[in-house]
Design an enzyme around this catalytic site. Structure first.
Site, PDB file in Angstrom:
ATOM      1  N   GLY A  25       0.834  -1.199   0.000  1.00 43.52           N
ATOM      2  CA  GLY A  25       0.000   0.000   0.000  1.00 43.52           C
ATOM      3  C   GLY A  25       0.854   1.228   0.000  1.00 43.52           C
ATOM      4  O   GLY A  25       2.001   1.209  -0.454  1.00 43.52           O
ATOM      5  N   CYS A  26       0.291   2.318   0.523  1.00 41.87           N
ATOM      6  CA  CYS A  26       0.993   3.597   0.435  1.00 41.87           C
ATOM      7  C   CYS A  26       1.865   3.786   1.655  1.00 41.87           C
ATOM      8  O   CYS A  26       1.657   4.700   2.452  1.00 41.87           O
ATOM      9  CB  CYS A  26      -0.008   4.718   0.259  1.00 41.87           C
ATOM     10  SG  CYS A  26      -1.087   4.388  -1.137  1.00 41.87           S
ATOM     11  N   VAL A  27       2.821   2.881   1.815  1.00 40.04           N
ATOM     12  CA  VAL A  27       3.703   2.915   2.984  1.00 40.04           C
ATOM     13  C   VAL A  27       5.156   2.851   2.521  1.00 40.04           C
ATOM     14  O   VAL A  27       5.422   2.504   1.391  1.00 40.04           O
ATOM     15  CB  VAL A  27       3.430   1.744   3.943  1.00 40.04           C
ATOM     16  CG1 VAL A  27       2.063   1.893   4.557  1.00 40.04           C
ATOM     17  CG2 VAL A  27       3.560   0.413   3.236  1.00 40.04           C
TER      18      VAL A  27
END
Lengths: 498, 110, 247
Positions: B108-110
């Site tokens: 994800g957006c990590v």
């Protein structure tokens, strides 16, 4: 990490258009999706035997389904207006990262199979057969486009390379050549409800922890409700807001806004993701199915409003596509925009005087604002064109005393992508991400040098994660990046502690 | 992909994350840490062990906030922040520590 | 009636048929292809009249190109508007009596030929001297410029160097329009000029010249930014299945 070492570009005081360096990024390609990942999305598990025919057939199908692709394949005149506009070209010098050349990777195949000139005079118009080499080029360079639309702003015909990239990725996935990062994440959304794969129980535990933390920090019982039926607002936010720094600071900010304004709200474990990677891979069905979870959650919980948290591409999908994909929204309160951006909500509350702030609480921060590409060039906020630029800045100025914009040719609709958008925020593309951030880093350096800026606010989970990773490569502190609602959360007055 | 230690084969993905959670043992952790240029101290083990415990309960690595709070409790408040975690795991506590702990990579957006 | 006259008469009928039929077909295809999603490049107009204005600014001023590259804009705009004047001026060979506005622009129109060739030369120079533009140029990009420059130079040649029998040319053209063929003078410069124009017309619908109609069909430019206010619905994307709970 296994990737070969590379040199971070030097920051210059002024923008320089690099000379063409052929093949400079030909080695860059993300991992191909494995068989189980592909299968979960209904794609072939590996490159199918007759992939060439299948790919051409798929291209024909897409040409009939998308006017954008149909028109953009014909319309380009090779004027070169876009050639120095892509951050990946500016950061790498690879000519295939010029938007026109990236489009041409597909256009020359389109010409070969779908146009008179390309069928009979391929050498004249640069038409080529779809060979394995061409497919490899596609896989490499269509995964070096963040679908940020900056080129479209400058194209005299509005040609949007993002549309071409999405079509190329859709074609590749349909013949078994999917991209691991995006497709794995989409599978998790279907299975668990969010990109990170946070199950309901873990989400509950995380939110309880945030309630404790906020109580400890402020003395006030700010709630982080989950699956509360009958709440007025359903907040749909990127799952990174639950998981990561600095993302979570903005989540705390949203909660404080709702608390201070007395708005009842809830999160949903079914729709625990605002992001929609179906957009990135150009797959309409995936995009609709992911979006549908939001409609289902809204109906299930009986909410009156849907508000979307700080996530750039999510806002594009929500603002532009939800009404088409999962509308109509006649069951929601029509007095509010459907859906509404958290910034629109906060801005309205500020305008109405419903929120008060201690702006001095942000005095340690000298702030600039990074416009995220999907918000800037693919959506809107408020009632006026350009509201997506005005509203976040107005919020920052309402909650902080020190704000300086970056150079005008690097903000608003001309903003540079962070370098990690469009499904490229993955470790296997780190070189591309670092080099693609160059134009933004140069613009940032100017305001750092000139005004002492030490905080770059943004409203996108991808931007936050990407900058956290690449800021240190350019000699900046990781903590410089944060959310607009992080600033709101710092300054907002919550009333007297209980 | 895979690596082998003392006759035991550990299957990994392209990025070096263990494919099977159950394969993990301390030898594997030390090996992966070596590849990552991380020297495992007692404090590293605290983090790794907590990650595994949490994963057992919740089928996901803890959020960074949850992790820092726990580490603050275990190692002292001054260490309960992500800056300290980055000192331990320079590539990022979420990804690098998960890899050493044998957990799947956070996506994800990590 | 010479063979030459017959050949050129047929050539112009065929070229016109290809131009009108080909471009008409392309416009038909563009208009029939659905645009399933709202994708205007923002900030975008929020009303239909705003969109008309946006397109008008692109067509008349090349607004986006101006933002993008001043040199390309200068040469491109110069070429296109000189070409417009030149084409308008040429209407005098197809009308009898000549319309008043066409008479008025006659002096401008003749000198516009120089501006047109200058603009084309500038555009062509970029294909050699700017490495990025050199990289993306195909043989057809060069040939298109050669074709246009040759049309311009032969035209200028007849106007300013070696006059052709323009009265006879006009009779030929009017004859084509009235299906009453008149002899075409056998002036080589004229024949080259006419042949190249016919070629340009014929390749229009199979070349990048489609940018002219394409501009109007570009969803990034021609869509209204109102997705929340009006549900955008199109052929294949409609009938999206309702969530299970509602069904």
């Amino acid at each position: 990490m296994a990737a070969a070492p590379f040199a971070t570009p030097q920051l210059k005081g002024y923008p320089v258009i690099p000379l063409v360096q052929q093949g400079a990024m030909a080695h860059s390609k993300p991992f191909v999706a494995s068989a189980p990942i592909q299968k979960a999305l209904g794609f072939p598990e590996e490159l199918v035997e007759n992939w060439q025919d299948k790919a051409i057939a798929k291209m024909g199908e897409l040409l009939g389904k998308y006017r954008s692709l149909r028109v953009y394949m014909d319309t380009c005149v090779h004027c070169g207006a876009c050639s120095d506009k892509c951050h990946y070209f500016l950061g790498t010098g690879d000519p295939k990262n010029m938007p026109v050349a990236r489009q041409d990777l597909m256009r020359k195949v389109y010409r070969r199979y779908f146009t008179f000139a390309g069928k009979y005079f391929p050498w004249l118009v640069g038409a080529v057969d779809l060979t394995k080499e061409v497919l490899d080029d596609w896989y490499s360079y269509y995964n070096q486009c963040s679908e940020c639309r900056r080129c479209s702003v400058f194209c005299p015909y509005g040609i949007d390379t993002a549309e071409v990239t999405m079509a190329a990725r859709e074609i590749m996935a349909s013949v078994g050549q999917g991209q691991k990062y995006s497709n794995e994440i989409i599978g998790k959304v279907h299975r668990i409800g969010n990109n990170l794969g946070i199950p309901a129980k873990a989400l509950e535990n995380t939110l309880e922890g945030l309630e404790e933390d906020t109580k400890e920090a402020t003395g006030v019982d700010v709630r982080f409700p989950l699956n509360v039926k009958g709440a007025e607002v359903l907040l749909v936010t990127p799952s990174a807001d639950f998981f990561s720094e600095p993302h979570v600071e903005s989540l705390i900010g949203y909660a404080k806004v709702f608390h201070a304004a007395g708005i009842s709200w809830t999160l949903s474990s079914h729709a625990s993701e605002a992001g929609n990677f179906g957009l990135f891979i150009g797959n309409y069905d995936q995009m609709r199915d992911i979006s549908m979870r939001v409609r289902e959650a809204a109906l299930e919980l009986g909410v009156k409003r849907i508000i979307v948290g700080e996530c750039g591409h999510a806002w594009r999908v929500a603002y532009n596509f939800w009404n088409t994909l999962i509308g109509p929204f006649d069951f929601l309160d029509q007095r509010y925009p459907v859906p509404q951006h958290i910034c629109e909500c906060t801005y309205d509350l500020i305008q109405r005087g419903a929120l008060t702030f201690d702006r001095e609480a942000n005095d340690g921060r000298i702030i600039t604002f990074h416009d995220s590409c999907n918000v800037a060039r693919a959506s809107r906020m408020g009632g006026m064109p350009g509201g997506q630029f005005i509203i976040p800045r107005a919020i920052i100025k309402a909650v902080a005393n020190h704000f300086h914009d970056m150079a005008p040719e690097t903000i608003r609709e001309q903003t540079f992508c962070c370098g990690g958008g469009g499904g490229l925020l993955t470790d296997d593309l780190m070189e591309l991400r670092v080099k693609g951030a160059l134009p933004r880093m140069e613009a940032l350096k100017s305001v750092v040098d000139e005004h002492g800026v030490n905080f770059m606010a943004t409203i996108c989970a991808i931007c936050k994660a990407q900058f956290s990773k690449v800021l240190p490569s350019y000699g900046f502190e990781m903590e410089m990046i944060g959310g607009v609602h992080q600033l709101v959360g710092t300054a907002i007055r919550l009333g007297s502690p209980k | 992909m895979a690596f082998e230690l003392n006759g035991k084969v550990y299957e990994t993905d392209e990025e070096g994350y263990l494919v099977n959670l159950a394969d993990w043992d301390e030898d594997a952790a030390k090996y992966i840490a070596g590849v990552e240029n991380v020297e495992m101290t007692e404090n590293h083990w605290e983090v790794v062990n907590f990650l595994r415990e949490y994963y057992n309960d919740y089928q996901i690595a803890p959020a960074v906030r949850v992790l820092t709070k726990e580490i603050g409790k275990k190692l002292g408040a001054e260490k309960g922040n992500s800056k300290y975690l980055y000192e331990l795991f320079p590539y990022g506590p979420a990804k690098q520590a998960c890899k050493i702990a044998g957990l799947p990579k956070p996506t994800g957006c990590v | 009636m010479t063979l030459l006259t017959i050949l050129f008469a047929l050539l112009f009928y065929v070229a016109t048929a290809l131009l009108v039929g080909g471009v008409g077909y392309k416009i038909y295809v563009y208009s029939r292809t659905p645009a399933p999603l709202k994708i205007p490049t923002t900030p975008a107009p929020v009303t239909q009249s705003g969109v008309a204005l946006r397109l008008a600014r692109e067509v008349v001023f090349f607004e986006s190109l101006f933002k993008s590259s001043k040199w390309t804009w200068l040469f491109g705009w110069l070429f296109h508007f000189a070409l417009l004047l030149v084409v308008l001026r040429h209407l005098r060979y197809f009308t009898e009596p000549v319309w008043a506005p066409i008479v008025l622009i006659q002096p401008l129109g003749t000198y516009a030929g120089f501006a047109m060739v200058a603009g084309l030369a500038g555009l062509w120079a970029r294909r050699f001297f700017v490495d990025r533009v050199r990289y993306i140029s195909t043989p057809s990009d060069h040939l298109m410029l050669v074709l246009l420059i040759a049309i311009g130079l032969t035209g200028l040649g007849m106007r300013f160097v070696a006059h052709t029998d323009i009265v006879a040319v006009k009779a030929f053209m009017l004859g084509l329009l009235r299906f009453d063929w008149q002899p075409l003078p056998a002036d080589p410069v004229l024949l080259v000029h006419l042949f190249l124009v016919a070629a340009l017309m014929a390749i229009f619908p199979i070349s990048k010249l489609l940018h002219a109609p394409g501009l109007f069909f570009s969803p990034a430019l021609n869509q209204v930014d109102n997705p929340r206010e009006a549900r955008h619905v199109t052929a294949w994307a409609t009938g999206a299945p309702k969530p299970a709970k509602e069904a």
